[in-house]
Write a protein that holds these residues in place. Structure first.
Motif, mmCIF file in Angstrom:
data_model
loop_
_atom_site.group_PDB
_atom_site.id
_atom_site.type_symbol
_atom_site.label_atom_id
_atom_site.label_comp_id
_atom_site.label_asym_id
_atom_site.label_seq_id
_atom_site.Cartn_x
_atom_site.Cartn_y
_atom_site.Cartn_z
ATOM 1 N N ALA A 1 15.630 2.883 -16.883
ATOM 2 C CA ALA A 1 17.059 2.953 -16.128
ATOM 3 C C ALA A 1 16.763 3.774 -14.964
ATOM 4 N N ARG A 2 15.576 3.653 -14.161
ATOM 5 C CA ARG A 2 15.350 4.179 -12.835
ATOM 6 C C ARG A 2 14.398 2.542 -11.770
ATOM 7 N N SER A 3 14.802 1.797 -13.103
ATOM 8 C CA SER A 3 14.266 -0.084 -12.324
ATOM 9 C C SER A 3 15.836 -0.251 -11.953
ATOM 10 N N GLU A 4 17.082 -0.026 -12.452
ATOM 11 C CA GLU A 4 18.113 0.124 -12.371
ATOM 12 C C GLU A 4 18.439 0.906 -10.266
ATOM 13 N N SER A 5 17.459 1.507 -9.860
ATOM 14 C CA SER A 5 18.087 2.392 -8.743
ATOM 15 C C SER A 5 17.393 2.076 -7.524
ATOM 16 N N SER A 6 17.917 1.689 -6.648
ATOM 17 C CA SER A 6 17.402 1.697 -5.412
ATOM 18 C C SER A 6 17.882 2.455 -4.366
ATOM 19 N N LEU A 7 17.100 2.421 -2.994
ATOM 20 C CA LEU A 7 18.089 2.954 -2.466
ATOM 21 C C LEU A 7 18.873 2.667 -1.808
ATOM 22 N N ALA A 8 19.189 0.922 -1.615
ATOM 23 C CA ALA A 8 20.460 0.378 -0.943
ATOM 24 C C ALA A 8 21.684 0.104 -2.248
ATOM 25 N N GLY A 9 21.104 0.203 -3.800
ATOM 26 C CA GLY A 9 21.753 0.685 -4.593
ATOM 27 C C GLY A 9 22.603 2.129 -4.497
ATOM 28 N N ALA A 10 21.864 3.268 -4.016
ATOM 29 C CA ALA A 10 22.310 4.285 -3.576
ATOM 30 C C ALA A 10 23.730 4.686 -3.300
ATOM 31 N N LEU A 11 23.970 3.943 -2.123
ATOM 32 C CA LEU A 11 24.402 4.122 -0.468
ATOM 33 C C LEU A 11 25.782 3.180 -1.003
ATOM 34 N N ASN A 12 25.585 2.472 -2.201
ATOM 35 C CA ASN A 12 26.852 1.442 -2.657
ATOM 36 C C ASN A 12 27.058 2.598 -3.726
ATOM 37 N N SER A 13 26.493 3.138 -4.295
ATOM 38 C CA SER A 13 26.633 3.996 -5.271
ATOM 39 C C SER A 13 27.750 5.211 -4.856
ATOM 40 N N TYR A 14 27.504 5.911 -3.006
ATOM 41 C CA TYR A 14 28.120 6.890 -2.709
ATOM 42 C C TYR A 14 29.087 5.978 -2.563
ATOM 43 N N GLY A 15 29.237 4.968 -1.816
ATOM 44 C CA GLY A 15 30.439 4.143 -1.604
ATOM 45 C C GLY A 15 31.785 3.868 -2.853
ATOM 46 N N THR A 16 31.037 3.820 -4.012
ATOM 47 C CA THR A 16 31.687 4.057 -5.024
ATOM 48 C C THR A 16 32.358 5.326 -5.374
ATOM 49 N N LEU A 17 32.065 6.465 -5.176
ATOM 50 C CA LEU A 17 31.895 8.155 -5.893
ATOM 51 C C LEU A 17 33.241 8.064 -4.591
ATOM 52 N N LEU A 18 32.869 7.548 -3.415
ATOM 53 C CA LEU A 18 34.180 7.980 -2.172
ATOM 54 C C LEU A 18 34.987 7.155 -2.149
ATOM 55 N N ARG A 19 35.331 5.909 -3.520
ATOM 56 C CA ARG A 19 36.722 4.991 -3.453
ATOM 57 C C ARG A 19 37.231 5.571 -4.977
ATOM 58 N N ASP A 20 36.640 6.827 -5.385
ATOM 59 C CA ASP A 20 36.937 7.158 -6.395
ATOM 60 C C ASP A 20 37.901 8.647 -6.447
ATOM 61 N N PRO A 21 39.474 8.488 -6.049
ATOM 62 C CA PRO A 21 40.511 9.586 -6.146
ATOM 63 C C PRO A 21 40.058 10.660 -7.409
ATOM 64 N N TYR A 22 39.899 10.108 -8.733
ATOM 65 C CA TYR A 22 40.073 10.732 -9.373
ATOM 66 C C TYR A 22 38.904 11.549 -9.771
ATOM 67 N N TYR A 23 37.496 11.166 -9.549
ATOM 68 C CA TYR A 23 36.163 12.164 -9.353
ATOM 69 C C TYR A 23 36.480 13.226 -8.210
ATOM 70 N N LEU A 24 36.323 12.541 -6.804
ATOM 71 C CA LEU A 24 36.909 13.212 -5.559
ATOM 72 C C LEU A 24 37.553 14.221 -5.963
ATOM 73 N N GLY A 25 38.717 14.436 -6.395
ATOM 74 C CA GLY A 25 39.543 15.522 -6.792
ATOM 75 C C GLY A 25 38.859 16.645 -7.723
ATOM 76 N N LEU A 26 38.513 16.089 -8.857
ATOM 77 C CA LEU A 26 37.664 17.113 -9.681
ATOM 78 C C LEU A 26 37.130 17.435 -9.164
ATOM 79 N N VAL A 27 35.838 17.238 -8.011
ATOM 80 C CA VAL A 27 34.438 17.569 -7.059
ATOM 81 C C VAL A 27 35.467 18.814 -6.380
#
Length: 401
Positions: A190-216
């Protein structure tokens, strides 16, 4: 992955509790610290705000790092920073140094919080995750009960600095737990799928998810309503109502008892009626109790027993809201659970720091400013729940229950 739920709950709860232990244990000593360091109330509260700010900022790093390098190694770094910060607090010659070392301590304290949530998501989803999250909260929620009382007891044998030396010992216990009793749940594949660039993309994905952000944000403003109480309770209960530090610790702990008791119903209720119905009902009860308390206090009924009763009920409902919102927010982000947990924690602590800072501007020595801010947070939670739980993604989640 098969889990040993009780042992996981105990280990993860203890590691999460270390951060809250550092927050709660020194609360009875805040008036003493103010006098000892020739500070004012706002400066002493800044030591709380710096701790929150550090936990918020640092979680941004711990989440992706735990996705890339596994859950345990970043946890070791956090525990080391926590201990060094506690030592610095114990030796601080001024309020400025105390604020600085509290920031360092907060940088380490957040590791256990964010990584524990990610491990829960590694192991489970749905009602099973809600149950483990509630068990975790049972363990680390004991800290608001024991920590202030322990702080009062410690001051019998020494001054406020001894409290921070005890925190150093708590960090050592956490290190033992992490090394010998916690298994790695982020496997190399699972770690092999993760990287710094992937982390930045993941944060972008989360920021575009209104359901996630609303619950948070629901969890964040709920947490803020508790943290504003944490920041002001020692001044209100000790100086306004005249309680001793020991009796203050007992009254303060009652809210944690309510939170713990209700949170343990979470797994059972989520299986009976579903996670969304649990959080809807809890939000209604929570906001009703807190708004009524603010209205009663504004009418001039300034009584400790009345305030304690309403806070006990309101924070009991909050014990259902926060774990349920966390489970629902992480439900569809298992691949980036560490990053999603980190952003959740960051938003929670930034929100709490802002609420404490704004609330501190209206402190007048009475309970009214504190309970008013608590009520405002509950109203925000209620309004958010109306929007988020009726969203398209919310409807899809309901269909899947």
């Amino acid at each position: 992955m098969q889990s040993r739920a009780p042992s996981h709950a105990l280990s993860l709860g203890l590691l999460s509790a270390i951060g809250l232990f550092a927050l709660d244990m020194y609360l009875p000593a805040l008036p003493t610290i103010r006098a000892s360091l020739n500070a004012n109330s706002h400066e002493v509260q800044a030591s709380l705000i710096s701790f929150f700010a550090a936990m918020a900022v640092s979680q941004i790093a711990y989440g992706p790092l735990s996705d890339m390098f596994g859950r345990k190694r970043p946890l070791y770094v956090g525990l080391a920073l926590y201990a060094i910060g506690a030592i610095g607090c114990a030796l601080s010659p001024s309020i400025e140094w105390l604020i600085a070392f509290r920031f360092l301590q907060g940088m380490g304290a957040c590791a256990g919080v964010v990584i524990s949530r990610a491990i829960v998501r590694d192991l489970h989803t749905g009602p099973a995750a809600a149950e483990l999250m509630s068990r975790l909260m049972l363990v680390f929620s004991v800290s608001p009960i024991l920590a202030p009382l322990a702080g009062s007891i410690v001051t019998v044998f020494g001054d406020w600095r001894l409290i921070f030396w005890v925190m150093v010992g708590a960090g050592a216990v956490g290190a033992v737990v992490a090394v010998f009793f916690l298994e790695e749940t982020r496997l190399p594949a699972a770690r092999s799928e993760s990287s710094l660039a992937g982390a930045l993309n993941s944060y972008g994905t989360l920021l575009r998810d209104p359901y996630y952000l609303g619950l948070v944000l629901i969890a964040s403003f709920g947490m803020s309503s508790y943290m504003i109480y944490v920041a002001n309770s020692s001044f209100v209960l000790i100086e306004h109502y005249g309680l001793s530090p020991t009796f203050y610790s007992i009254v303060f702990s009652c809210n944690a008892v309510a939170f713990i008791g209700m949170s343990q119903l979470n797994g059972w209720l989520s299986r009976k009626i579903g996670l969304r119905k649990v959080i809807r009902s809890a939000v209604f009860g929570y906001s009703t109790m807190m708004v009524l308390l603010a209205l009663i206090t504004s009418l001039g009924i300034d009584r400790l027993d009345v305030m304690a009763a309403f806070l006990f009920g309101g924070y009991g409902f909050l014990g259902l809201i926060i774990p349920t919102a966390a489970v629902l927010a992480l439900e569809h982000h298992g691949r980036i659970a560490g990053t999603a947990s980190a952003m959740m924690g960051t938003i929670q602590f930034v929100t709490s720091a802002v609420v404490i800072g704004l609330g501190g501007m209206f402190v007048d020595g009475t309970s009214l400013p504190m309970v008013t801010v608590i009520a405002l947070c509950s109203v925000v939670v209620f309004l958010l729940s109306l929007v988020v739980l009726r969203s398209r993604q919310g409807a899809m989640a309901a269909a899947a229950e």
